[in-house]
Motif scaffolding. Sequence first.
Motif, PDB file in Angstrom:
ATOM      1  N   ALA A   1      65.429  -9.112  50.093  1.00 16.10           N
ATOM      2  CA  ALA A   1      65.528  -9.957  51.281  1.00 16.10           C
ATOM      3  C   ALA A   1      66.716  -9.558  52.148  1.00 16.10           C
ATOM      4  O   ALA A   1      66.625  -9.540  53.379  1.00 16.10           O
ATOM      5  N   THR A   2      67.824  -9.220  51.502  1.00 18.61           N
ATOM      6  CA  THR A   2      69.022  -8.827  52.241  1.00 18.61           C
ATOM      7  C   THR A   2      68.774  -7.540  53.018  1.00 18.61           C
ATOM      8  O   THR A   2      69.132  -7.425  54.201  1.00 18.61           O
ATOM      9  N   LEU A   3      68.151  -6.572  52.373  1.00 19.34           N
ATOM     10  CA  LEU A   3      67.868  -5.301  53.042  1.00 19.34           C
ATOM     11  C   LEU A   3      66.863  -5.468  54.173  1.00 19.34           C
ATOM     12  O   LEU A   3      67.032  -4.903  55.257  1.00 19.34           O
ATOM     13  N   ARG A   4      65.817  -6.241  53.934  1.00 16.89           N
ATOM     14  CA  ARG A   4      64.802  -6.423  54.966  1.00 16.89           C
ATOM     15  C   ARG A   4      65.361  -7.208  56.153  1.00 16.89           C
ATOM     16  O   ARG A   4      65.023  -6.926  57.302  1.00 16.89           O
ATOM     17  N   THR A   5      66.224  -8.177  55.873  1.00 20.59           N
ATOM     18  CA  THR A   5      66.859  -8.925  56.958  1.00 20.59           C
ATOM     19  C   THR A   5      67.727  -8.007  57.806  1.00 20.59           C
ATOM     20  O   THR A   5      67.854  -8.198  59.018  1.00 20.59           O
TER      21      THR A   5
ATOM     22  N   ASP B   1      73.701  -9.941  60.439  1.00 20.06           N
ATOM     23  CA  ASP B   1      74.973  -9.393  60.919  1.00 20.06           C
ATOM     24  C   ASP B   1      75.888  -8.934  59.792  1.00 20.06           C
ATOM     25  O   ASP B   1      76.870  -8.233  60.039  1.00 20.06           O
ATOM     26  N   HIS B   2      75.584  -9.352  58.573  1.00 20.18           N
ATOM     27  CA  HIS B   2      76.469  -9.013  57.453  1.00 20.18           C
ATOM     28  C   HIS B   2      75.671  -8.547  56.235  1.00 20.18           C
ATOM     29  O   HIS B   2      76.117  -8.689  55.105  1.00 20.18           O
ATOM     30  N   TRP B   3      74.495  -7.967  56.467  1.00 21.19           N
ATOM     31  CA  TRP B   3      73.620  -7.630  55.348  1.00 21.19           C
ATOM     32  C   TRP B   3      74.214  -6.582  54.425  1.00 21.19           C
ATOM     33  O   TRP B   3      74.011  -6.639  53.198  1.00 21.19           O
ATOM     34  N   GLN B   4      74.966  -5.622  54.957  1.00 22.99           N
ATOM     35  CA  GLN B   4      75.543  -4.590  54.097  1.00 22.99           C
ATOM     36  C   GLN B   4      76.575  -5.182  53.145  1.00 22.99           C
ATOM     37  O   GLN B   4      76.582  -4.884  51.942  1.00 22.99           O
TER      38      GLN B   4
END
Length: 241
Positions: free
Chosen positions: A147-151, A101-104
């Motif tokens: 990991a952040t981008l893939r999530t 919900d907050h990856w960006q």
Amino acid sequence: MTREQWVAHLEQASSRGSGAPVAPVRSRRGREPITTERIVAAALDTVQETGFEDLTMRSVAAALDTGPASLYAHVRSKAELGDLLVGELCSRVHLPRPDADHWQEQFIALCAGLRDQFLAYPGVARAALAVVPADFGTLRVAEALLATLRTGGVQPRQAAWASDAAFLYICAYCLEAADGDQQRRDVSGTAIGAEEIATRLQMLPADTFPHTIELSRDLTAGDGHDRFAFTLDLIVRGLDH
């Protein structure tokens, strides 16, 4: 670093992670022994004072009150030392648990954290571009970005290239900041500020540079890290997810 050296490096890094002790080089005359950690700390102090460009194995040895030969049992070259410095700075970056919900926001915050570490040590970002990263600190930041981008649902190829593009931009941004003071001075050493740059752009021939003149104020606008935030926002919002 050869394939065989890479395997040995991974085994050594795993041993450190498991708590296995690394034997220090004993110093003569009862002085504190030379360790990789002391070398890295002394090198970072030197970079903070004089910049990465002026860092040498000799200057680090002098800071430790020893000779350069004492360092080579731990660090074979300035390039390897640079990799260790970048790894140490990366280890100081907070790595959040990826949140879909907050990856960006998390991706941009990761990049900003790395930026702040590099900016504190002028020119050290150059070391990040000099070799293929081998230090686990650096690789963990790279893993966190992926990991952040893939999530966030970003497709594999886009995630890989976007994280690489962001890292390259961070390095370029920090190098420009490190070199910018010298670049923004005229031959007499007088600082050339944004207002002066805009004025000079407006003096260009209007028939050849109409858009440069029109946007001269915008080209020189922005405070703090406005441009950094703008560019990272462009990267993340341009991704399919």
